[in-house]
Design an enzyme around this catalytic site. Sequence first.
Site, PDB file in Angstrom:
ATOM      1  CB  THR A  98      58.082  93.139-111.425  1.00 21.19           C
ATOM      2  OG1 THR A  98      59.222  93.198-110.588  1.00 21.19           O
ATOM      3  CG2 THR A  98      56.833  92.967-110.566  1.00 21.19           C
ATOM      4  N   GLY A 145      60.330 100.817-114.369  1.00 21.30           N
ATOM      5  CA  GLY A 145      60.883 102.161-114.483  1.00 21.30           C
ATOM      6  C   GLY A 145      61.413 102.407-115.883  1.00 21.30           C
ATOM      7  NE  ARG A 199      57.316 125.389 -83.540  1.00 20.84           N
ATOM      8  CZ  ARG A 199      56.436 126.094 -84.218  1.00 20.84           C
ATOM      9  NH1 ARG A 199      56.838 127.036 -85.051  1.00 20.84           N
ATOM     10  NH2 ARG A 199      55.151 125.893 -84.075  1.00 20.84           N
ATOM     11  N   GLY A 223      52.886 120.549 -88.072  1.00 21.49           N
ATOM     12  CA  GLY A 223      52.240 120.918 -89.331  1.00 21.49           C
ATOM     13  C   GLY A 223      53.263 121.273 -90.404  1.00 21.49           C
ATOM     14  CB  THR A 261      57.058  96.520-101.294  1.00 19.10           C
ATOM     15  OG1 THR A 261      56.719  97.803-101.826  1.00 19.10           O
ATOM     16  CG2 THR A 261      56.378  96.369 -99.939  1.00 19.10           C
ATOM     17  CD  GLU A 304      66.346  96.674-106.981  1.00 17.94           C
ATOM     18  OE1 GLU A 304      67.005  95.647-106.779  1.00 17.94           O
ATOM     19  OE2 GLU A 304      66.395  97.300-108.051  1.00 17.94           O
ATOM     20  CG  ASP A 364      57.475  92.053 -99.434  1.00 21.02           C
ATOM     21  OD1 ASP A 364      56.666  92.983 -99.482  1.00 21.02           O
ATOM     22  OD2 ASP A 364      57.618  91.308 -98.443  1.00 21.02           O
TER      23      ASP A 364
END
Lengths: 659, 659
Positions: free
Chosen positions: B139, B178, B311, B402, B423, B425, B427
């Site tokens: 890229t 990377g 919960r 939260g 996006t 490997e 888009d």
Amino acid sequence: MTSPAPGTVDLARLQEVLDGPWAEVRNAHRKHLDARFLPVYGETGDQARERVTGLLTELPVELGIGAAFPTEYGGASDVGGSIIASEMLAQVDLSLMVKAGVQWGLFGGAVAALGTRRHHDAYLRDIISGQILGCFAMTETGHGSDVQQLRTTCTYDPRTQTFDLHTPHEAARKDYIGNAARDGRMAVVFAQLISGGERHGVHAWLVPIRDEQGNPLPGVTIGDSGPKAGLHGVDNGRLSFDHVSVPREMLLDRYGQVAADGTYSSPIENDSRRFFTMLGTLVRGRISVGGAASAAAKSALTIAVRYGDTRRQFTTPDADREVLLNDYLAHQRKLLPALATTYALHFAQAELVAALHEVQGGDGPVDEHRQRELESRAAGLKAAQTWHASRTIQTCREACGGAGYLSENRLPGLRADTDVFTTFEGDNTVLLQLVAKGLLTGYRDEFGSLDGWGRASFVAEQVREMVLERTAARSLIQQLISAVPGRDEEVAVTDRGWQLTIFEDREKHLLEGAIRRLRNGATSKQDRPFDIFNDVQDHVLTAAAAHIDRVTLEAFVAAIEETADPAVRALLSRVCDLYALSVIEAHKGWLLEHGRLTPARSKAITAVVNGLLKELRPQMRTLVDGFAIPDVWLDAAILREEPGRQDAMAAHDSAATSA
Amino acid sequence: MTSPAPGTVDLARLQEVLDGPWAEVRNAHRKHLDARFLPVYGETGDQARERVTGLLTELPVELGIGAAFPTEYGGASDVGGSIIASEMLAQVDLSLMVKAGVQWGLFGGAVAALGTRRHHDAYLRDIISGQILGCFAMTETGHGSDVQQLRTTCTYDPRTQTFDLHTPHEAARKDYIGNAARDGRMAVVFAQLISGGERHGVHAWLVPIRDEQGNPLPGVTIGDSGPKAGLHGVDNGRLSFDHVSVPREMLLDRYGQVAADGTYSSPIENDSRRFFTMLGTLVRGRISVGGAASAAAKSALTIAVRYGDTRRQFTTPDADREVLLNDYLAHQRKLLPALATTYALHFAQAELVAALHEVQGGDGPVDEHRQRELESRAAGLKAAQTWHASRTIQTCREACGGAGYLSENRLPGLRADTDVFTTFEGDNTVLLQLVAKGLLTGYRDEFGSLDGWGRASFVAEQVREMVLERTAARSLIQQLISAVPGRDEEVAVTDRGWQLTIFEDREKHLLEGAIRRLRNGATSKQDRPFDIFNDVQDHVLTAAAAHIDRVTLEAFVAAIEETADPAVRALLSRVCDLYALSVIEAHKGWLLEHGRLTPARSKAITAVVNGLLKELRPQMRTLVDGFAIPDVWLDAAILREEPGRQDAMAAHDSAATSA
């Protein structure tokens, strides 16, 4: 389409319309807040907290969030202005906005609204100046939405004339509390008031939590909520109280007093009603959060649209023109409806701020019905704006590809910082329920405000025949609707009256259906109130969302009506078409099911939307520039670099090389 | 509904079905990777990078991502196993997964696939052992998707027998790479090969970029992409080359050779075709990313479902039972269709991995048509899985309120780390176009692989009458479809054959419509190839998405057919109903427009979906437990604390107090 295509727009005129009545507050922020106030990337959590706290006291007061405080204490008695200030701050740094919102909106706002003159005289000046930083300690670990059932207790002892504030167990600790982990010296603590062995419901106390040196006071345990998805500059923490003694006069006693002998009195007899009246005074928080979310969406859209106007994706075979990202239909489909919805929500929010200013800005008593409507509108628009912001910022980040993932391009911060907005200051799903209950009961259910479905006091029998309440510009909207000819197929889908009818019909039909189903449920399984509501929950939430859609469209229509400049008016009208038709397109399944659209008309809408995208393509930049976000606030490396330009140059180089 | 309600499921049987043929690889990871490998919160970027790099070499090799390398160099010649290893690592730490994917998948994979024996002998062992860390430098800043138009040049000089690698301008610098910012010693660099003044298209070279001390080599400029939304442990960076001399033998020359005198030769004559053949060997990257995204979605769902099972949100009036978050219809509507889609994509991914293993796992030549189909499937499922993961993890974070915003509950990291997957490997929108082009041209367009719309070589005349290609279990699916009685209204919406027909019809109709519109466009405006495609872009993308939906449903159906255990089979069948009907519900607008659904039947589907939610409610926990994610990997504070339990205890306390 009947209106003329939008021509060249004078940006200053567009900005005037968008800035609205608090343009002065907006401009003061644009002028005052320079690059020093922007987020910094790669900081540790401690560094972020320290920096944001340091900046807090440099914010403008009378043109800032503190504007809402009474003039006599250093504010400007300008409730609307304080909301606009939050919106502006949100475009600078969301941590700073939330930190300021906690300090002046929640903490200071609670002291102002729930306290009485002795609290105001003793504390408001120092709160406004930032001398006393404080917390709003309501939420508990075990109780997010059901705040009426808080477990913290505050028990009055007439012998010592003090309250005993106590956290009975871990699930009752105060959690996610802004300003708690690092800075707060005091906290407004919500707890169950007990006096003479009797419970009187949730009240608030102003409680010191740290000494001058910043150490927790005896009996107060302070924890740190630790790293979060975003808002790294806000020190969220946890508070527990081990039999902390609180003087009697620290009860914020506007809505409930305890005499020296422990006798409880209140101007509002019913515990629940009192509690929701107390909460109602705090409606500003939700309106700020909704506005801040939209403001962040505007920043993201500005970045993505400007980037898409310089960036190319592929080499194109049409040698006579340069194809940019924004030229792709798929890209327009991502950005333009989001932009149109942002405009629509902008006007709905502006209307809401004006209503808040009118209802709460005066000195007289607040009209209860109007207050209820305001709360409902605030809840609905908070949910709509925060979800819209999450989706839109995400779309913008993806529209910028890999660059959108880098902090230096601002979008990751906007996304992560606003993310919590969908669940704080009221979980969005719970807020939609609140909207629905208001609509179903005509705001007559006095226990409604933050309630779940199961409360026995809310029974299906309460639901009434519904009458749609008009928003702004009642007569205009009625006029537009009445002007629609009888037969749908003869009306253009860009006819505003037809669009309004569709939105209104959908809301009405969904609400009536929900009422019918609730009644039938109540008849068939009266012993299971939870099931009655739960079986209809999705239907009821859809009805609430449809209501918010209508309110939003009507606000947009009213704003266009008030716009004098013809070019701006023509542009807004097109954007409104795109908003209305995008919503209709998104709900075409329901509209087809219910005979509101024929298949042919439904297909036509997709074509008209694509036509609008093509028409608005040249206006994308104008539409984001209208938000008038200073370049220094956008602060995205991809806008500084303008890689598209470089690349266009590069293409020339490379053509030269290979020639 | 015809099949029996799902009964009690033996978890081990369910896990067996989900684990599939590479259960050994999965179990090795579950056993080997302990808490040391988990993400750490509150680290600085430098700390995260250092930690992750340190852990890299402790990962299993022959049962890890390195399994794909030939046995003779230390791998296991197990292509499928290497993908499964990525999925497992994604549940441990996504930074570690991406770092490993860069090292062994992209960098090592490129050396293995594009290099020849001399490169393999010289480097593969050290790459596999992690002695040489490397980058995959494709890229460029100015070119994300249009990799065929890279600007970096590599020019051969026969006098010195070296290449001159050069970055001609800023937009041509390698970006988001990377392993570049900190660790990479070498890089596979993609550039335009020029020899004898002629361009031969994009090729790759193995280029040292740092010396033994970690300093950039002369002519190499290394930058840091800086803080990102997530993946803090991965050192993404930028590489520029200022006339760097690269020895001739460092060209990875499997698909193109340069003789000492500069003569270029290649087994594949056409530049574009050669380039896309080279890219095709790297299809594993996309399959890994898609699988990793789904794996992360499974972690998020496990956390949210387990939290929602303990919960409570509100006190309920039904004293005889405890109402948990998962009991709310709105909560089920959020989590269960997401869970059903995760199951469906799991089986589609499993089928894809098996196909990859078959196509690329052998020693013989790769069948070109099958390779094309594999690439298309990989592209489509990567897009579907990464978008699904983004949405699902977001839903899970909101479902936890939260708590979902705190890093200690894992969801913020899962969300932010996987975000870039939509996006990178490829888009997702570009990948969907690739899928569409494959379908429209029957994979005959040799320039199609990463192409945009505008390429003149892809003309509308190429489109053919389409025939749907079957996925797995061809005969079974044909049989199910044939068994559907003639009249729709008589068939239950849970009839699998009817569901398959709807998916198939939709894909076929959308594709045929796209073909027709492309042909008409080509006739009416032949001079504007960009417009021809752009006007239909939304239609074409929808067709691609419909194709992926069908492929996914068929994979799910095939997997159920192969499941022997009756209880597991019954459960999966219900989950498949929910997946199929959720998709149908989401597209009911289109189906009504095109007469595939009547309004009555469309409304009925909503009711059936709600019925399935109720039916699957008791199985939610089983469904996530089937993923068999070790508790230590989930590592969410809210699961350790189980606040619901505490709160239930608290309710007893408080009842006692007030009594």
